[in-house]
Structure formats: C-alpha cells, structure tokens
Design a protein around this motif. Structure first.
Motif, PDB file in Angstrom:
ATOM      1  N   LEU A 152      61.543  37.097   1.567  1.00 20.11           N
ATOM      2  CA  LEU A 152      62.640  37.632   2.382  1.00 20.11           C
ATOM      3  C   LEU A 152      62.346  39.056   2.831  1.00 20.11           C
ATOM      4  CD1 LEU A 152      65.881  36.422   0.538  1.00 20.11           C
ATOM      5  CD2 LEU A 152      64.815  35.457   2.585  1.00 20.11           C
ATOM      6  N   ASP A 153      61.714  39.830   1.983  1.00 24.10           N
ATOM      7  CA  ASP A 153      61.430  41.231   2.310  1.00 24.10           C
ATOM      8  C   ASP A 153      60.213  41.391   3.210  1.00 24.10           C
ATOM      9  OD1 ASP A 153      63.563  42.245   0.832  1.00 24.10           O
ATOM     10  OD2 ASP A 153      62.379  42.321  -1.016  1.00 24.10           O
ATOM     11  N   HIS A 154      59.167  40.617   2.944  1.00 22.83           N
ATOM     12  CA  HIS A 154      57.875  40.903   3.571  1.00 22.83           C
ATOM     13  C   HIS A 154      57.318  39.792   4.444  1.00 22.83           C
ATOM     14  CE1 HIS A 154      57.919  43.341  -0.271  1.00 22.83           C
ATOM     15  NE2 HIS A 154      57.840  44.267   0.675  1.00 22.83           N
ATOM     16  N   GLY A 155      57.874  38.588   4.379  1.00 24.33           N
ATOM     17  CA  GLY A 155      57.305  37.479   5.123  1.00 24.33           C
ATOM     18  C   GLY A 155      56.082  36.932   4.418  1.00 24.33           C
ATOM     19  N   LEU A 156      55.336  36.082   5.117  1.00 23.27           N
ATOM     20  CA  LEU A 156      54.138  35.493   4.527  1.00 23.27           C
ATOM     21  C   LEU A 156      52.984  36.485   4.523  1.00 23.27           C
ATOM     22  CD1 LEU A 156      53.753  31.832   5.867  1.00 23.27           C
ATOM     23  CD2 LEU A 156      54.691  32.610   3.694  1.00 23.27           C
ATOM     24  N   PRO A 157      52.163  36.483   3.491  1.00 20.80           N
ATOM     25  CA  PRO A 157      50.926  37.265   3.527  1.00 20.80           C
ATOM     26  C   PRO A 157      50.021  36.759   4.648  1.00 20.80           C
ATOM     27  CG  PRO A 157      51.406  36.500   1.296  1.00 20.80           C
ATOM     28  CD  PRO A 157      52.354  35.789   2.216  1.00 20.80           C
ATOM     29  N   ALA A 158      49.237  37.643   5.227  1.00 21.30           N
ATOM     30  CA  ALA A 158      48.383  37.279   6.374  1.00 21.30           C
ATOM     31  C   ALA A 158      47.437  36.135   6.045  1.00 21.30           C
ATOM     32  CB  ALA A 158      47.598  38.502   6.838  1.00 21.30           C
ATOM     33  N   ASP A 159      46.962  36.072   4.796  1.00 17.85           N
ATOM     34  CA  ASP A 159      45.985  35.031   4.468  1.00 17.85           C
ATOM     35  C   ASP A 159      46.618  33.656   4.284  1.00 17.85           C
ATOM     36  OD1 ASP A 159      47.308  35.464   2.108  1.00 17.85           O
ATOM     37  OD2 ASP A 159      45.517  35.874   0.902  1.00 17.85           O
ATOM     38  N   GLU A 160      47.952  33.556   4.367  1.00 24.94           N
ATOM     39  CA  GLU A 160      48.616  32.263   4.269  1.00 24.94           C
ATOM     40  C   GLU A 160      48.975  31.689   5.633  1.00 24.94           C
ATOM     41  OE1 GLU A 160      51.736  31.562   1.517  1.00 24.94           O
ATOM     42  OE2 GLU A 160      50.948  32.958   0.010  1.00 24.94           O
ATOM     43  N   VAL A 161      48.737  32.424   6.698  1.00 23.29           N
ATOM     44  CA  VAL A 161      49.088  31.967   8.043  1.00 23.29           C
ATOM     45  C   VAL A 161      47.876  31.283   8.659  1.00 23.29           C
ATOM     46  CG1 VAL A 161      49.836  32.647  10.335  1.00 23.29           C
ATOM     47  CG2 VAL A 161      50.782  33.803   8.321  1.00 23.29           C
ATOM     48  N   HIS A 162      48.053  30.027   9.070  1.00 22.58           N
ATOM     49  CA  HIS A 162      46.949  29.245   9.625  1.00 22.58           C
ATOM     50  C   HIS A 162      47.421  28.484  10.860  1.00 22.58           C
ATOM     51  CE1 HIS A 162      44.719  29.895   5.869  1.00 22.58           C
ATOM     52  NE2 HIS A 162      45.841  29.578   5.236  1.00 22.58           N
ATOM     53  N   LYS A 163      46.475  28.022  11.664  1.00 25.48           N
ATOM     54  CA  LYS A 163      46.799  27.072  12.716  1.00 25.48           C
ATOM     55  C   LYS A 163      47.108  25.730  12.067  1.00 25.48           C
ATOM     56  CE  LYS A 163      44.532  28.692  16.922  1.00 25.48           C
ATOM     57  NZ  LYS A 163      43.570  28.348  18.002  1.00 25.48           N
ATOM     58  N   SER A 164      48.120  25.053  12.576  1.00 27.68           N
ATOM     59  CA  SER A 164      48.471  23.769  11.986  1.00 27.68           C
ATOM     60  C   SER A 164      47.479  22.691  12.440  1.00 27.68           C
ATOM     61  CB  SER A 164      49.890  23.364  12.395  1.00 27.68           C
ATOM     62  OG  SER A 164      49.969  23.149  13.786  1.00 27.68           O
ATOM     63  N   HIS A 165      47.317  21.666  11.618  1.00 27.45           N
ATOM     64  CA  HIS A 165      46.519  20.501  11.995  1.00 27.45           C
ATOM     65  C   HIS A 165      47.115  19.288  11.318  1.00 27.45           C
ATOM     66  CE1 HIS A 165      44.651  22.052   8.270  1.00 27.45           C
ATOM     67  NE2 HIS A 165      44.462  20.779   7.970  1.00 27.45           N
ATOM     68  N   GLU A 166      46.910  18.091  11.890  1.00 24.34           N
ATOM     69  CA  GLU A 166      47.568  16.913  11.354  1.00 24.34           C
ATOM     70  C   GLU A 166      46.669  15.686  11.351  1.00 24.34           C
ATOM     71  OE1 GLU A 166      51.018  16.610  13.856  1.00 24.34           O
ATOM     72  OE2 GLU A 166      50.038  15.253  15.260  1.00 24.34           O
ATOM     73  N   LYS A 167      47.026  14.747  10.480  1.00 28.92           N
ATOM     74  CA  LYS A 167      46.373  13.453  10.394  1.00 28.92           C
ATOM     75  C   LYS A 167      47.427  12.379  10.597  1.00 28.92           C
ATOM     76  CE  LYS A 167      42.814  14.997   7.106  1.00 28.92           C
ATOM     77  NZ  LYS A 167      42.236  14.793   5.749  1.00 28.92           N
ATOM     78  N   ILE A 168      47.050  11.335  11.322  1.00 29.16           N
ATOM     79  CA  ILE A 168      48.001  10.272  11.651  1.00 29.16           C
ATOM     80  C   ILE A 168      47.478   8.947  11.113  1.00 29.16           C
ATOM     81  CG2 ILE A 168      49.165   9.017  13.501  1.00 29.16           C
ATOM     82  CD1 ILE A 168      48.902  11.545  15.227  1.00 29.16           C
ATOM     83  N   LEU A 169      48.334   8.242  10.394  1.00 32.08           N
ATOM     84  CA  LEU A 169      48.000   6.916   9.871  1.00 32.08           C
ATOM     85  C   LEU A 169      48.779   5.886  10.683  1.00 32.08           C
ATOM     86  CD1 LEU A 169      46.582   5.240   7.616  1.00 32.08           C
ATOM     87  CD2 LEU A 169      48.716   5.454   6.305  1.00 32.08           C
TER      88      LEU A 169
END
Length: 490
Positions: free
Chosen positions: A82-99
C-alpha cells in the motif's frame, strides 16, 4: 501491525489500459494537481488487470501512486505494498498459455501477469438458445503468488456474470471467504482504513464503491465520500420527472451521506442544483462544487494561417458515442465543395475497422489518417490548425482544453457543459447546432462542416483567443481549487 498513516485521498476506479477514457485522464490530471498541492493520494483499481503495471509505466504512473486490488491481496506484505507498490524486480510483461480441447475450444488459460502472479482461468462452453451459438467464458478463476491465493467462480446474472464464492488464502496469515464481490470490496476498504486512518474517497467509477462506503457511513464511519460526476447527470425528463444517469443515481439518492459532489463545469453545477430542487434536502445542494477535471501546465504560442489547406485533427476513444464518423463525413462535404482538407484521428477503440472502411468507401484515404493512440496529445496537436469534435455529450472535454492550450481553435457540436463551457463562438472556435435523431444526422454534419470553415476565418485572432481562454485552467489555478476542497472537508 504497522503504524497507521494520518490521512490519504483515494481516487477510486475499476481499471485502466493502453487506451483510456476521460475518467482515467481526469484522474491523471487530478494526480498532477495533488502532487503540486502536496496532497497525498493513491489511484485504486479493482478490475483484474493482467497488464496493469505495463500500462502504468506507459502512462508514467509510479508504483507508489497506484493500488491494484489483487496486487494488494496477494502481497507478502500487503501494507508495505500500500505504501510503496510493487518492487521493480517484480514487474514483468505478461505472457499466457492456452489449453484447447478436441473441439478447438479454449478450456484453460494460464497467464503470468505483469504483477508477477499467475492467473488461471477455467472456461465453460454453453449453448445460448437466444443467440443460437455456443458461448465460451470464464467459469472459475484463481490467482496465485507464492503461498497467497484468491479464487472465485461465476454465476450468470441479468445481463452479466457475477463473482461468487471468493476464497482469500493466507492474507496476513489468515484465510477468508466472501460470498460476493461487494463483500470483498468492503473488506478491502476496511483494510485501507486500518492502514491509512481518516481518508477521503473520490469515487470516479464503480457504484459498488458508493454502496459500500455509504453503508459504512450509515454505520458510523467518519470517512469522507466525494462523488465525482464525469458526464451529464441527466438522461431525460418525462412528465416533469427527471431520469438521472445510472452511474450517478445512487449518489444523488444518498446525498445525505456524501461530503461533496464535484462536477467539471460551472454550468453543470447550476444545472444539477436546479434539477435536485425538491429531490433532496436543501442543505445537500451546497455540497456541489465545480472543479475542472483538466488543467494545462504550459500555454503554447498562437498560430498563424500559412496557406489555404484545412489541416484538422481530433483525438478521442474510437467509440460510437464520439461520432467520429460524422467528422469524416464533414470532411467529405468540405472536399466536395472544393476545399483542400486533411484530417488526422488519434485514438483507439472498437470503431477503428468501421471508420477505416468508411474512409476507404468515401475515397478519403489520402486525406484522412487513423494515427493510433497518442501518448503525448498536447505535443502531437501542435502540428495541426483546428481541432474537431462531434460528441453529443461531454462532461468537460479534456482534449478541447489540450487543443486550445496549443492555439488550436475548436469546431464542435454545441454539447452541454463541455463544449458550451470551453468554446466561445467567435473567440476561440465555433459551435454547431445538432439534434440527436438519426433523421437529423446529415444536417448535423453540414452544420459541423460550416463550423470548421468558420474557424479558418480570422484564424490568427481565434488562435490567440484559444490560448487566452485557457488561462483559468492553468494547473496552479486548478490545484488551488482542490486544496480549498480539501480544507473544507477537513
């Protein structure tokens, strides 16, 4: 538990993305004003947004200014988030797999979100007898980050799916169950109060916020509630009875529990007060305030007309209610009259393919360009001469202001509040009369074409007038209004 903060302003919304509506842009502008006025704030989103952090970077929103509901629920240390948001190293481009199954139907979609948690969607395939087609949609969703999890199922409600049976696992070491999304939101708001203390909630979008906060207020909460009105508050009037916009109906029905209601223009403030006479207690009328939802940091230079070309621009979501097709038709009218016209359209949305076909069918491919989404509208507008809008309704009209600040006269339909507040015919642009029926569409287009032509008469004077008209909307002046409101609420 960590020490409680003294005070926070929350701008409550549902979602944001690559392309955003005027509501999101109003929040971004308000954030600038609050920063300038040294007022603490957080922008809150409750939708499941797998690319939230990518889009935050795209729109230059720092991690410590935004709270995503599911990032909070899945955080190892929710209050630190709540105070600081996500650390920079936790932010990634999303990717997905479909079954897919044997019928080539998507049955399970697994996504790694930009917030570094996994989204798993299980999907149902159900035959819709009314539409005579199979519909594939989410039936169950789970979000997982380490040992933390949120999961729920859906049931079909009237016209939409409804979240139900929500399980929250290992939130600060405890497990929770919520029957409905409303219960989850109430829990979330309670956590904000636990951590930040006395807060003010600016409700930009999401009637569930209104209902949850009003329930708490009735039960004795001292939190402040501010209803934000971003569009026309009135839909119609029948037999002397006003039909209010559904987005604001709950607010207007419960004004006793609100501390303020903010509209964007003085004209709407007076109209709303008039419409509420006899509908609510007289004391509630004094809670209505007018604060522009946009401001300009710098004013550009006045422009001069250098040739006979009509160099036009518009910028908005490419959605039906913006009537971009009518601007294109107005260009067609002007070309047929022998004018040399170019139009650039900035924006993205559901109407893009339809507009592209219209441009091609009218033979305007060399004159009308779909330029995509602009990340710096103010800078991009500087290349053009006149801004055009065909919207029938604008609560304010942020792009009007951005165009005017760069010396562009504006040609627009004379919609209530937005156009009529910002455009002064003969001073910084021209307004076109219009009617909303399909039968009047062609006449509307002709009127808009005439307004465009008028903007090129005595162009240099109109350009200077455009810049002068923006001075009341300089960011420091708008900031003063927000600071005054904060003082009143305190």
């Amino acid at each position: 538990m960590k020490a409680v903060c003294v005070f926070m302003n929350f701008f409550l919304n549902q979602g944001m993305g690559h392309g955003n509506s005027g509501v999101e842009h109003a929040q971004f502008y308000r954030a600038q004003c609050f920063l300038k006025g040294q007022l603490p704030f957080k922008i809150v989103f409750t939708d499941l947004l797998q690319d939230l952090h990518v889009h935050m970077r795209e729109w230059h929103l720092p991690e410590n200014q935004v709270i995503g509901l599911y990032d909070f629920l899945l955080a190892a240390d929710p209050f630190d988030y709540l105070d600081h948001g996500l650390p920079a190293d936790e932010v990634h481009k999303s990717h997905e797999k479909i079954l897919i199954d044997q019928t080539d139907t998507q049955r399970m979609i697994t996504t790694q979100s930009s917030g570094n948690y996994q989204i798993r969607r299980l999907r149902d395939k159900i035959f819709n007898t009314e539409k005579n087609i199979y519909i594939v949609d989410d039936a169950y969703v789970s979000l997982t980050k380490g040992t933390h999890q949120v999961e729920w199922s859906y049931r079909q409600g009237p016209g939409e799916k409804i979240m139900q049976d929500i399980h929250l696992t290992n939130f600060l070491g405890e497990n929770y169950y919520f029957l409905t999304f409303d219960e989850l939101v109430t829990f979330f708001l309670n956590q904000l109060e636990v951590h930040f203390g006395q807060n003010t909630y600016f409700i930009d979008r999401g009637t569930f916020y209104d209902e949850a906060l009003v329930r708490q207020k009735v039960a004795g909460s001292t939190q402040k509630i501010v209803g934000m009105v971003h569009a026309n508050h009135k839909v119609s009037e029948e037999n002397g009875h006003i039909l209010f916009n559904n987005f604001y109906q709950y607010t207007l029905d419960h004004l006793d529990q609100y501390d303020a209601v903010v509209v964007a223009t003085k004209a709407q403030k007076e109209a709303l007060k008039s419409d509420l006479q006899g509908y609510t207690a007289a004391k509630n009328l004094d809670k209505i305030d007018a604060i522009p939802v946009g401001g300009v940091t710098n004013l550009g230079q006045k422009k001069t007309r250098k040739n006979q070309k009509l160099n036009l621009v518009t910028a908005s979501r490419l959605h039906e209610e913006k009537h971009i097709d009518q601007i294109i038709d107005a260009v067609h009218v002007l070309v047929a009259r022998g004018h040399d016209v170019n139009l650039t359209i900035y924006g993205a949305g559901a109407e893009q393919k339809k507009l592209a076909k219209q441009i091609k069918d009218l033979g305007l491919t060399n004159r009308v360009v779909l330029a995509g989404l602009s990340q710096n509208v103010t800078k991009d507008l500087q290349r053009y001469d006149v801004f055009v809008s065909a919207s029938y309704s604008e609560g304010f009209g942020l792009t009007y202001l951005e165009a005017l600040s760069q010396g562009l006269p504006v040609a627009s339909y004379a919609n209530n509040f937005g156009a009529k507040e910002l455009i002064h015919p003969g001073e910084n642009g021209y307004l076109a009369d219009f009617l909303t029926t399909d039968a009047d569409r062609n006449n509307n287009v002709v009127q808009l074409a005439e307004a465009i032509l008028s903007c090129f008469q005595d162009y240099d004077r109109l350009s200077a007038g455009a810049i002068a008209s923006c001075r009341p909307f300089l960011t420091e002046k708008v900031t003063e209004k927000w600071v005054e409101l904060e003082d009143e609420l305190a």
